[in-house]
Design a protein around this motif. Sequence first.
Motif, PDB file in Angstrom:
ATOM      1  N   LEU A  79       0.827  -1.204   0.000  1.00 16.10           N
ATOM      2  CA  LEU A  79       0.000   0.000   0.000  1.00 16.10           C
ATOM      3  C   LEU A  79       0.857   1.248   0.000  1.00 16.10           C
ATOM      4  O   LEU A  79       1.823   1.344   0.756  1.00 16.10           O
ATOM      5  N   GLU A  80       0.473   2.201  -0.818  1.00 18.36           N
ATOM      6  CA  GLU A  80       1.046   3.539  -0.755  1.00 18.36           C
ATOM      7  C   GLU A  80      -0.118   4.462  -0.444  1.00 18.36           C
ATOM      8  O   GLU A  80      -1.060   4.585  -1.236  1.00 18.36           O
ATOM      9  N   ILE A  81      -0.048   5.073   0.741  1.00 17.57           N
ATOM     10  CA  ILE A  81      -1.136   5.916   1.215  1.00 17.57           C
ATOM     11  C   ILE A  81      -0.654   7.365   1.245  1.00 17.57           C
ATOM     12  O   ILE A  81       0.340   7.682   1.884  1.00 17.57           O
ATOM     13  N   ALA A  82      -1.366   8.229   0.534  1.00 16.47           N
ATOM     14  CA  ALA A  82      -1.064   9.660   0.502  1.00 16.47           C
ATOM     15  C   ALA A  82      -2.355  10.409   0.798  1.00 16.47           C
ATOM     16  O   ALA A  82      -3.194  10.577  -0.084  1.00 16.47           O
ATOM     17  N   GLY A  83      -2.523  10.791   2.059  1.00 14.59           N
ATOM     18  CA  GLY A  83      -3.778  11.424   2.453  1.00 14.59           C
ATOM     19  C   GLY A  83      -4.893  10.406   2.378  1.00 14.59           C
ATOM     20  O   GLY A  83      -4.826   9.354   3.005  1.00 14.59           O
TER      21      GLY A  83
END
Length: 160
Positions: free
Chosen positions: A61-65
């Motif tokens: 997972l890449e979570i940005a906001g």
Amino acid sequence: MTIRNTLALFAAVFICSCSGKSGSENNASDDTSSIKSTIAIGPTNQCFAYQVRKDSAFLNLEIAGQRVSGKLSYAIFEKDRNEGKLSGTMSGDTIFAHYTFASEGTQSVREVVFLKTGQNWVEGFGDVKDSAGVMIFSDRSKLDFKKGLSFKPVECPSAE
């Protein structure tokens, strides 16, 4: 009196030098805190794995906001392996995403959902319907996370 004044001056200088930070130390501390806040704001890349008997799955997972992207792969015993990409949003402690994957030589898209429980992500399941070629949940309020795959944190593989 001159010796007393000299000793008093040295004592005062010593006390002042011990009680505070020099200007360069204060600046270094400020630089570190601004770096930390920059890191916290940027996207986070995290990896998770599910492993039970001969079944396994991997979630990156890449979570940005509120935006979420990443990769997901399943290797379920006696079923075709599939892997693909995620793209979706975070709503509170829940990720709703479209999973675009290749399996049996064809590309498919289905909605997936993950609920944050402690440090793990648990995949939820529910009834689905076809919406313009994408399998989506027919009623998100009836999603079940009790029997879902529990993805535990693992170290992300190094990029080669």
